[in-house]
Motif scaffolding. Structure first.
Motif, PDB file in Angstrom:
ATOM      1  N   HIS A 196       0.956  -1.180  -0.045  1.00 48.65           N
ATOM      2  CA  HIS A 196      -0.051  -0.133   0.220  1.00 48.65           C
ATOM      3  C   HIS A 196       0.858   1.294   0.083  1.00 48.65           C
ATOM      4  O   HIS A 196       1.895   1.342   0.785  1.00 48.65           O
ATOM      5  N   TYR A 197       0.655   2.133  -0.940  1.00 45.32           N
ATOM      6  CA  TYR A 197       1.584   3.368  -1.109  1.00 45.32           C
ATOM      7  C   TYR A 197       1.920   4.037   0.291  1.00 45.32           C
ATOM      8  O   TYR A 197       2.976   4.192   0.431  1.00 45.32           O
ATOM      9  N   SER A 198       1.152   4.216   1.117  1.00 37.80           N
ATOM     10  CA  SER A 198       1.386   5.082   2.376  1.00 37.80           C
ATOM     11  C   SER A 198       2.465   4.242   3.441  1.00 37.80           C
ATOM     12  O   SER A 198       2.796   4.819   4.230  1.00 37.80           O
ATOM     13  N   ASN A 201       5.910   3.659   0.744  1.00 39.09           N
ATOM     14  CA  ASN A 201       6.637   4.963   0.596  1.00 39.09           C
ATOM     15  C   ASN A 201       7.441   5.473   1.635  1.00 39.09           C
ATOM     16  O   ASN A 201       7.040   5.275   2.964  1.00 39.09           O
ATOM     17  N   THR A 242       9.805   1.814  -7.734  1.00 39.76           N
ATOM     18  CA  THR A 242       8.923   0.840  -8.518  1.00 39.76           C
ATOM     19  C   THR A 242       9.768  -0.161  -9.243  1.00 39.76           C
ATOM     20  O   THR A 242       9.404  -1.376  -8.819  1.00 39.76           O
TER      21      THR A 242
ATOM     22  N   HIS D 196      -1.993   1.170  -4.631  1.00 42.98           N
ATOM     23  CA  HIS D 196      -0.999   0.147  -4.710  1.00 42.98           C
ATOM     24  C   HIS D 196       0.346   0.869  -4.895  1.00 42.98           C
ATOM     25  O   HIS D 196       0.304   1.660  -5.935  1.00 42.98           O
ATOM     26  N   TYR D 197       1.469   0.621  -4.301  1.00 43.45           N
ATOM     27  CA  TYR D 197       2.599   1.324  -4.506  1.00 43.45           C
ATOM     28  C   TYR D 197       3.040   1.357  -6.108  1.00 43.45           C
ATOM     29  O   TYR D 197       3.261   2.671  -6.532  1.00 43.45           O
ATOM     30  N   ALA D 200       0.518   4.121  -7.916  1.00 48.26           N
ATOM     31  CA  ALA D 200       0.491   5.619  -7.475  1.00 48.26           C
ATOM     32  C   ALA D 200       1.810   6.287  -7.568  1.00 48.26           C
ATOM     33  O   ALA D 200       1.903   7.570  -7.526  1.00 48.26           O
ATOM     34  N   ASN D 201       2.970   5.329  -7.359  1.00 47.55           N
ATOM     35  CA  ASN D 201       4.372   5.988  -7.269  1.00 47.55           C
ATOM     36  C   ASN D 201       4.665   6.394  -8.569  1.00 47.55           C
ATOM     37  O   ASN D 201       4.258   5.852  -9.699  1.00 47.55           O
ATOM     38  N   PRO D 240       2.060  11.758  -5.811  1.00 50.16           N
ATOM     39  CA  PRO D 240       3.032  10.616  -5.103  1.00 50.16           C
ATOM     40  C   PRO D 240       3.808  11.148  -3.671  1.00 50.16           C
ATOM     41  O   PRO D 240       4.843  11.156  -3.884  1.00 50.16           O
ATOM     42  N   THR D 242       3.127  10.921   0.806  1.00 49.13           N
ATOM     43  CA  THR D 242       2.380  10.476   1.772  1.00 49.13           C
ATOM     44  C   THR D 242       1.205  11.289   2.343  1.00 49.13           C
ATOM     45  O   THR D 242       0.303  11.136   2.536  1.00 49.13           O
TER      46      THR D 242
END
Lengths: 350, 350, 350, 350
Positions: A196-198, A201, A242, D196-197, D200-201, D240, D242
């Motif tokens: 999950h991005y948060s 990251n 990525t 999803h990383y 979104a990244n 991108p 948080t």
């Protein structure tokens, strides 16, 4: 083109599938004739990958071996663990060449597979038939294969970085420690809190420490090259980017060899193989961005006289050389084409 | 507050300085009385750090020892290599307590300093007077010190992760390999192509392989604890994130010790020290984000029976526990306050 | 190849130069015969761009018009403001075709150039000779040009998103507001605190509000299409990613037009032009990653009946369609080749 | 502390909950007495948030109004849409003060709620009782409230940036266009392909164009201040990073007002309110990182004489001022404490 090949891709809505499509779409001797997804059949591919709108207009096919056999000469499997073990024998029986990007056919020991993957292993026969497609090392076996177990992303970076030294006896295999780092795309498109991005990251995590399923794959290949069983320490880390894999590898040097010696040894070993680039020992080690989007594997060395250890840094793009790119390189070799066909694009920088 | 201390910060326009200001501004027993910048004196601090607008309204002072002595009781040096070596003796002579965040006073061997830092070393006397402020390990010496050599960011994560095992004799120091990774803020605010966003983003690089100036610092402390010279392999990597350090450390285990044993050993060693948190051996290793913005150091273990090696993962926020936070922790100890005073804020997550 | 062109690239060590090299290296009808850098002549290109090691082995040439004329047919200028103004006339005089990626020749008014760029404008004659190479709009003029002013990155995304509606009279030009966002690569490779990783990462900034030099470029093209002077509000933002531009554009709709109507209007306008893809009005607006690494410009629409305004989202890769890709597209058009030659690669996803 | 308050947090395993815990844990007059999760009751909080290990040792409570009433004086709801609508009346009936971070009680019109949120609206009575807690604007009403509808993240940044100008009649409300951008944490901890990383990244997306549920919230407040119905164009983008929200806002200026005039107007309006900082009109607009981790809202202005429009840039940390921080600020006001109590920490930079 008379000499062209028709390709089907199973698992077309994952990242491995998307990258196969990107690369094959630009390959001068391949036509993509079927994109297949078990869960999304009937929908346009572009619904799942808007970046392919108007580029690949196909509707996703269902998974049907007979159908594939009528449309394709070669099948790429970009599927989760467990699928290829069952499916590959059927595809082979239907006369198709199979290149499997999953890990199902890489381990020669069924027991090892079941221990590390927690799935039922493929039939003995399929495993025996599969050639481990580390192109620069086992390319000769690939030539005559009809079933390729395409190497994992971590094993590709790691083995290309270790094998020449192990083969030459310059490092002690029992001292090998592999500290590997990967971008998040290696985890695929499946949702998971860890990706999950948060959460991912601005974060760096070590995961599956001493438990990663690529450990037996690396050890199997190293053992084969060393001519004796090799056991290694291998740790994987998730890096907030990525794409990209770096393996930083440590081993005790047998005898006196400088970084320059290693550079020369590796250049000799990989002579004529365009996708492995050895850095000058006087310069900086390779960075993942320097191979991003490309099929290159860049390797650099440092030898510390104080400790007698060599540090080897090897980088690849996990989705290209670590998956789709090497799969196509293997197709090229199987077809008797130059291994670089359709793959000689430069890294995307910055 | 009667029991309060007046603090000056030299190098207030760098990241170490900014973090000292953020933390000291919230410290109940410290007043910031001077923010100093040699190159920007006369300008409001907020011109350089807009995030401090209306919070710290000070004008940057010039660097003048007499002036500082009139305004402050303690001085924090967040300065580039070479500055503290010259400046600290003068500040001490003026009756100030000095906490030096730079590396100038950490190495007891002047020759080592000059070899690894390529600067002239500090006078022997200053070096002798400086206490290496790894709070949880050498806190007793900090109590009576007036000159602190605050540990480097990598050494802090690394030494907290290794010392209990080395001290207990559970690992063989000659086998230690340290694979360290840092966010980019560790490189400071100075411009450099390697830290240019488009170069560092989506990139992972190894740098200063076998040449990092933190190597002798780590070896000096390990040697002291081991009671014999320790030489290590230490590699640093730049990770595309702003904050965070992870040291992944490998060593051969002496005898039979499980990850749970290590967990217990470390919990005992760090008992009562709030800023070191040992993870349960059954859970995941710590991630950098789990200590971000805080003074915590989290440590986890995995022991591989196949190789007989332990893998230790230690994480900190490089700007807090790796610099400003530990500096304030040392101030707390020097002043006889609870070491956690002003530092018990939770990590910022996500 | 008999029908091939020899290309020189001036400014080869910047990001525009690197991208021209990446794309031209894969172009079937172009040979790169000279890579030029005023400041780094004599060094191998790969010293500045290790990702090109063994791919482009050239030594950087000095900037010498005569030398270029002997080696190349066409010259790409990827140079800072002010260089092309002086250099282009000389290159043209030497018989070279010139494609200028800088902003020096885009504005027809020398006064505007000097006001917004703070540099001396190019000679009137060069400006008059230059064709503004927004390929899909002014491609007919490109065909016969020998001097191309390649559009800026923001103007490309913005104008492709606005022109069909302005031309059709569907929106009121006086109400246009453009909120544009760019990845950091748009700022180039020059060091600057604002592009220092630790400052730009995890940060979003607005910059040059109402002062960006792309404002007159956008207004010049809109005015031409509208047939009357157009003044716009245009704001630029720096987004923490390397590549990608999004222009979010707002305008009052003249009459009753739905998002679907806009979709149809734009599809008609761009019919046959492969690099502009119009999204279905029922789906999501385009995202920058969906064009990353490619020459596509994707556009989507939303019309709000409550306010009577249309929101237009247009995305490109700033280094490709916003610079090197469109420059090559213009070369293709100038040479009478299909405009997509060498440019039909899919976006890199994820 | 005699004057302290016992707080319960419902939804403690989400990001809003985590931030409430981080901030309340450091609040001098609040004790967290219950952390509640409907789905994870019985587990230690630190299982879900390892960063809180040894800091908050509580076991997650089940959701039981009676239990809460016995343990707490005030309840924070960090729950998904639809929960508070049902739950708040019960908590109030049990004598608890309620601060609702969700959107359930913000809209005075039940029809609007059901149209934009697609959930059943809260009972009329609860809605009538709820005070909209935009602290700096409606703080007087907060003083006597026992039920707070804490503003949304986008509305907080937007309204603080617009209200003084609307109230003064300096801008034409019918021309307001709001281009808003948010970091990904605003989307919460729930898994979704868009967050999803790898998706979104390195990506910038516009979403819910003209459909975001914060539109009626913004319009309701603006209409109240303007004394007439206001309809706006509002677009949200996913950036991108948080944390962080930026609202870039555009409107036509009534009469002649410079950026400096706006600066003065806003400074006067927010006089004595520490959490709103107005930038000098001569400097740069505020950036999200300059408020990250803090409760500040920074605002800057640019007026373009060419177009007669003002551009207003307003930034906050979406998790702090946009959620947990403002919630605590409202608690402070309700309790008669200084509104800054426990919230005067500096932004985390870099």
């Amino acid at each position: 083109m008379s000499n062209s090949v028709r390709a089907a891709i199973i698992g077309a809505t994952g990242y491995g599938g998307a990258e196969l499509i990107r690369l094959l779409q630009a390959h001068p001797q391949v036509n993509i004739t079927s994109v297949i997804s078990t869960s999304n059949a009937g929908a346009p591919l572009a619904d799942h990958f808007p970046h392919l709108q108007e580029i690949v207009v196909d509707i996703l096919d269902e998974l049907n071996v007979e159908l594939i056999a009528g449309k394709a000469d070669v099948v790429f499997l970009a599927t989760p663990a467990g699928v290829s073990a069952e499916l590959s024998p059927k595809l082979l029986a239907a006369g198709l060449k199979v290149i499997d990007i999953s890990g199902d056919l890489r381990l020669k020991s069924r027991a090892d597979y079941e221990k590390w993957y927690k799935h039922t292993a493929a039939p003995e026969e399929a495993i025996a038939r599969a050639v481990y497609g580390l192109s620069e090392v086992f390319g000769d076996e690939v030539k005559s294969a009809d079933l390729i177990a395409n190497p994992g992303c971590y094993p590709t970076a790691t083995l290309l970085g270790l094998i020449p030294a192990v083969k030459a006896g310059w490092i002690d295999p029992s001292t090998i420690i592999i500290d590997a780092k990967s971008g998040v795309s290696g985890a695929g498109r499946g949702l998971n809190l860890g990706f999950h991005y948060s959460e991912a990251n601005e974060n760096l995590t070590a995961y599956k420490v001493n438990k990663h399923q690529h450990i037996p794959e690396i050890e199997q290949a190293l053992s084969r090259v060393a001519g004796k069983p090799v056991v290694t320490t291998f740790t994987t880390h998730l890096v907030p980017m990525t794409r990209g894999i770096m393996s930083t590898m440590y081993a005790s040097v047998n005898g006196e060899h400088t970084a320059e010696d290693f550079t020369n040894l590796y250049r000799q070993y990989y002579e004529g193989r365009k996708f492995v680039r050895i850095r000058n020992s006087s310069g900086k080690p390779p960075a993942t961005k320097e191979v991003s989007g490309s099929n290159y594997c860049d390797i650099g060395f440092s030898v510390d006289e104080r400790t007698g250890r060599v540090t080897i840094v090897s980088v690849i793009d996990n989705v290209v050389k670590g998956a789709a790119g090497q799969a196509i390189q293997n197709l090229n070799i199987m077809m008797g084409w130059d291994e670089t066909t359709g793959l000689l694009f430069a890294p995307v920088y910055p």
